[in-house]
Write a protein that holds these residues in place. Structure first.
Motif, mmCIF file in Angstrom:
data_model
loop_
_atom_site.group_PDB
_atom_site.id
_atom_site.type_symbol
_atom_site.label_atom_id
_atom_site.label_comp_id
_atom_site.label_asym_id
_atom_site.label_seq_id
_atom_site.Cartn_x
_atom_site.Cartn_y
_atom_site.Cartn_z
ATOM 1 N N GLY A 199 0.900 -1.211 -0.009
ATOM 2 C CA GLY A 199 0.087 0.036 0.045
ATOM 3 C C GLY A 199 0.831 1.124 -0.075
ATOM 4 N N VAL A 200 0.429 2.256 -0.909
ATOM 5 C CA VAL A 200 1.497 3.405 -1.079
ATOM 6 C C VAL A 200 0.538 4.700 -0.657
ATOM 7 C CG1 VAL A 200 3.165 2.449 -2.314
ATOM 8 C CG2 VAL A 200 1.133 3.542 -3.393
ATOM 9 N N THR A 201 1.129 5.859 -0.241
ATOM 10 C CA THR A 201 0.465 7.127 -0.310
ATOM 11 C C THR A 201 0.458 7.768 -1.725
ATOM 12 O OG1 THR A 201 1.000 7.377 2.042
ATOM 13 C CG2 THR A 201 0.191 9.175 0.638
ATOM 14 N N VAL A 202 -0.763 8.302 -2.176
ATOM 15 C CA VAL A 202 -0.861 8.825 -3.284
ATOM 16 C C VAL A 202 -1.044 10.242 -3.330
ATOM 17 C CG1 VAL A 202 -2.361 8.884 -5.623
ATOM 18 C CG2 VAL A 202 -2.144 6.703 -4.119
ATOM 19 N N VAL A 219 1.997 19.583 -8.675
ATOM 20 C CA VAL A 219 1.855 20.573 -9.824
ATOM 21 C C VAL A 219 2.878 21.384 -9.881
ATOM 22 C CG1 VAL A 219 0.320 22.342 -10.886
ATOM 23 C CG2 VAL A 219 -0.583 20.330 -9.464
ATOM 24 N N GLY A 220 3.994 21.491 -10.944
ATOM 25 C CA GLY A 220 5.232 22.063 -10.982
ATOM 26 C C GLY A 220 6.052 21.727 -9.768
ATOM 27 N N ASP A 221 6.790 22.535 -8.695
ATOM 28 C CA ASP A 221 7.216 22.356 -7.938
ATOM 29 C C ASP A 221 6.478 21.905 -6.605
ATOM 30 O OD1 ASP A 221 9.593 22.500 -9.180
ATOM 31 O OD2 ASP A 221 9.733 24.617 -9.062
ATOM 32 N N VAL A 222 5.065 22.145 -6.786
ATOM 33 C CA VAL A 222 4.259 22.158 -5.332
ATOM 34 C C VAL A 222 3.659 20.699 -5.302
ATOM 35 C CG1 VAL A 222 2.136 23.118 -4.357
ATOM 36 C CG2 VAL A 222 3.592 24.598 -5.571
ATOM 37 N N ARG A 223 3.719 20.172 -4.306
ATOM 38 C CA ARG A 223 3.476 18.741 -3.785
ATOM 39 C C ARG A 223 2.277 18.936 -2.930
ATOM 40 N NH1 ARG A 223 6.725 14.577 -5.576
ATOM 41 N NH2 ARG A 223 8.656 15.367 -6.547
ATOM 42 N N SER A 224 1.376 17.943 -2.936
ATOM 43 C CA SER A 224 0.064 17.926 -2.083
ATOM 44 C C SER A 224 0.250 17.010 -0.926
ATOM 45 C CB SER A 224 -1.056 17.207 -2.759
ATOM 46 O OG SER A 224 -0.813 15.960 -2.931
ATOM 47 N N GLU A 225 -0.175 17.385 0.183
ATOM 48 C CA GLU A 225 -0.218 16.459 0.985
ATOM 49 C C GLU A 225 -1.586 15.339 0.763
ATOM 50 O OE1 GLU A 225 1.101 16.448 3.845
ATOM 51 O OE2 GLU A 225 2.290 18.438 3.757
ATOM 52 N N SER A 226 -1.556 14.544 1.499
ATOM 53 C CA SER A 226 -2.320 13.023 0.923
ATOM 54 C C SER A 226 -3.241 12.482 2.108
ATOM 55 C CB SER A 226 -1.753 12.199 0.373
ATOM 56 O OG SER A 226 -2.579 11.140 -0.108
ATOM 57 N N MET A 227 -4.502 12.206 1.871
ATOM 58 C CA MET A 227 -5.166 11.363 2.861
ATOM 59 C C MET A 227 -5.623 10.036 2.138
ATOM 60 S SD MET A 227 -7.846 14.269 4.513
ATOM 61 C CE MET A 227 -8.568 12.869 5.602
ATOM 62 N N ALA A 228 -5.141 9.795 0.863
ATOM 63 C CA ALA A 228 -5.221 8.616 0.163
ATOM 64 C C ALA A 228 -4.291 7.492 0.156
ATOM 65 C CB ALA A 228 -5.718 9.329 -1.179
ATOM 66 N N THR A 229 -4.564 6.516 -0.057
ATOM 67 C CA THR A 229 -3.714 5.380 -0.011
ATOM 68 C C THR A 229 -4.166 4.355 -1.162
ATOM 69 O OG1 THR A 229 -4.949 3.937 1.636
ATOM 70 C CG2 THR A 229 -2.684 5.515 2.253
ATOM 71 N N TYR A 230 -3.254 3.539 -1.903
ATOM 72 C CA TYR A 230 -3.580 2.618 -2.844
ATOM 73 C C TYR A 230 -3.065 1.227 -2.549
ATOM 74 C CZ TYR A 230 -4.318 0.771 -7.632
ATOM 75 O OH TYR A 230 -4.693 0.129 -8.825
ATOM 76 N N LEU A 231 -3.433 0.404 -2.981
ATOM 77 C CA LEU A 231 -3.139 -0.951 -2.453
ATOM 78 C C LEU A 231 -2.742 -1.713 -4.103
ATOM 79 C CD1 LEU A 231 -2.303 -3.603 -0.846
ATOM 80 C CD2 LEU A 231 -4.918 -3.981 -0.831
#
Length: 579
Positions: free
Chosen positions: A346-349, A353-365
């Motif tokens: 399972g990984v965080t997704v 966008v450009g140099d800006v990275r999001s935080e995440s509450m989503a995971t993918y298995l």
């Protein structure tokens, strides 16, 4: 809240003044007329005069508090307990709304259609699940909420405040600030504190009861997940003996959550602490759909994104340490195709966008593709007896197959659907308007090697449900097939193809009697018997051992032990070609 009363065909009501509402034995306040024809009035409900809840009273109208009703008392009003909200989860979500929020507490159900939630000042429909649980969907906010706090420093006399103070916020301390600081100086010192962004400051000085009050109205956007604490002030450096400091939040974090069971009265938590739902303004991936897929990659997924507007430059989807190109579907929605993975993990997704990275509450298995080793049964009856007993009893049909069992490896306890695709032969059925049908059933997961597909379809939807002669016509349905696939998220896996067999019809048995201990050889005659390893006879509710195939019209069965009662008993005998 007020209760609306609709009055129909009353000749006197339009000319009556000083209308009062009557609830049971209580006459309450003057009714307010809500329509020009006086056919609609509203009343404020009085407290119930009965102990407990769920008491029902009649409702009517009276003139000048007289007991004589001007309307019939056919209308009724039910008193219920106020909803008691104990918890809310989750307590925050994206600013564009759509978060499913679960409220837990004590809720007295009245009418499912009237249950609503209110987030701040916006209402949304709610789903009543039980007396302990209600689900709401957060509406999207119409504007950006900012944190607004007021800092007021009161001096000891009418002379200007002197000295300095410092601010404390999230464990950090600002440089000293002049007691009579300007907007620019206050903003500069606040910007050195963590968790603040886009700060604005408005200062004001006022004389209140001979005391000089210096006020700083601080507005900022706090890009953090935790609720904002109040700014603390250390006034040790301010000159004066009677200096006082007061800090308050002018605008709540947004938003108070309340619940209505009747669509009118809204109730918040009653434990003294309001339940707050916070709209996140941070660049955030809130969810991914589907949330699992093949190790081989190539699964199309959609990511719900908040805190950033649709950008001209294409987004990159980040799966752990791997990046793949994505594309904007619309505001707040990004789609991409998953990369391959070497491991079941399972990984965080996230999104870049450009140099800006999001935080995440989503995971993918990532998981291996299912491997199918066997399917049971090997064939299905052409017509299902489910919900058709009155039609089938006269034909003595075999009991319908209620499920298809699938054995293999790498089944996972996530959302999996069984996809049934019926295909009829194109020749010999020219009178039919359609020859294909597809439906889905949620797969039942038992373990990683066994799942069950419930309610496989029959051919009944293609033919007549009243004249069932077609269901025993082996030639007519000989090439009818059911293709079965597993739908795991966006991935499809072919299970196999199962043929349909003509419905078995038993016409006679010999001998018709035998000992309760069983082991009697019974010749069963009928139609459409198949030479199958699963050929079985059923005596009442008891299955016998495998039957011996003799011909399409004859099988030899061995009666089982009959466990119920003594003496003579009548049991139906049925034959099945697929157990």
């Amino acid at each position: 809240g007020r209760v609306l009363i609709h009055v129909e065909n009353h000749p006197q009501l339009p000319y009556v003044e000083n209308l009062y509402c009557v609830f049971g034995s209580k006459t309450t306040s003057i009714a307010q007329v809500e329509s020009s024809d006086r056919a609609m009035v509203s009343c404020l409900t009085p407290p119930s005069d009965k102990s407990g809840v769920n008491s029902v009273v009649s409702v009517g109208l009276a003139q000048d508090q007289k007991p004589t009703l001007l309307t019939s008392a056919d209308a009724q009003f039910q008193y219920t307990a106020k909803p008691e909200i104990k918890s809310i989860f989750p307590r925050r979500g994206p600013i564009n709304g759509g978060t499913i929020v679960t409220l837990q507490g004590n809720f007295e159900y009245t009418d499912k259609k009237s249950v609503h939630c209110k987030i701040g000042n916006q209402t949304s429909p709610a789903l009543f699940l039980s007396n302990e649980e209600v689900k709401c969907i957060t509406p999207g906010k119409k504007h950006i909420m900012r944190e607004i706090q007021a800092i007021r420093i009161t001096g000891s006399n009418t002379s200007p405040l002197e000295g300095s103070f410092t601010l404390l916020f999230r464990g950090a301390v600002s440089d000293p600030i002049s007691a009579s600081a300007s907007d620019d100086e206050m903003r500069e010192k606040l910007s050195s504190l963590p968790g603040m962004d886009d700060i604005s400051v408005t200062t004001d000085s006022a004389l209140v009861d001979a005391y000089l009050v210096q006020s700083f109205l601080v507005t900022f956007l706090g890009l953090v997940y935790e609720d904002q604490p109040l700014i603390s002030v250390d006034d040790a450096g301010i000159i004066g003996d009677n200096t006082s400091i007061f800090v308050e939040r002018i605008q709540p974090l947004c938003c108070d959550v309340s619940l209505s069971l009747n669509g009118v009265d809204y109730h918040s938590a009653e434990n003294g602490e309001p339940l707050i739902f916070v709209y996140d303004e941070k660049f955030l991936v809130a969810s991914i759909t589907p949330s699992h897929g093949s190790l081989n990659g190539g699964t199309d997924v959609n990511l719900m994104v908040s805190g950033i507007e649709q950008h001209n430059s294409g987004p990159m989807c980040v799966f752990g340490g791997d990046e793949v190109e994505g594309q904007w579907v619309e505001e707040g929605l990004v789609s991409c195709s998953t990369p391959a993975s070497l491991w079941e993990i399972g990984v965080t997704v996230g999104i870049r966008v450009g140099d800006v990275r999001s935080e995440s509450m989503a995971t993918y298995l990532f998981h291996p593709d299912p491997v199918i080793t066997s399917v049971f049964p090997k064939s299905l009856p052409s017509f299902s007896s489910e919900n058709q007993h009155s039609v089938l009893d006269s034909f003595q049909r075999d009991v319908a197959t209620s499920s298809v069992d699938i054995y293999g490896n790498h089944f996972h306890n996530s959302s999996m659907n069984c996809v049934f695709d019926i295909r009829l032969p194109s020749e010999g059925l020219k009178s039919l308007s359609r020859r294909r049908g597809i439906n889905r059933q949620t797969a039942i997961f038992y373990n990683s090697t066994f799942i069950r597909c419930p309610k496989p379809p029959s051919l009944g939807s293609f033919f007549s449900n009243t004249d069932l002669s077609w269901s025993t016509n082996e030639t007519l349905i000989a090439d009818a097939m059911l293709n079965i696939s597993l739908e795991a998220g966006a991935d499809w896996h072919l299970v196999g193809t199962i043929p349909y067999h003509a419905v078995v019809k038993t016409t006679s048995v010999f001998p018709r009697t035998g000992p309760r201990a069983g082991q009697t050889k019974v010749m069963v005659e009928g139609e459409n018997f198949v030479n199958s390893t699963h050929l079985t006879c059923k005596f009442g509710s008891e299955l016998g051992s495998s039957a011996q195939y003799i011909s399409p019209t004859k099988v030899l069965c061995l009666s089982p032990h009959f466990p119920f009662g003594y003496g003579r008993g009548v049991v139906p005998v049925q034959g099945a070609v697929n157990k």
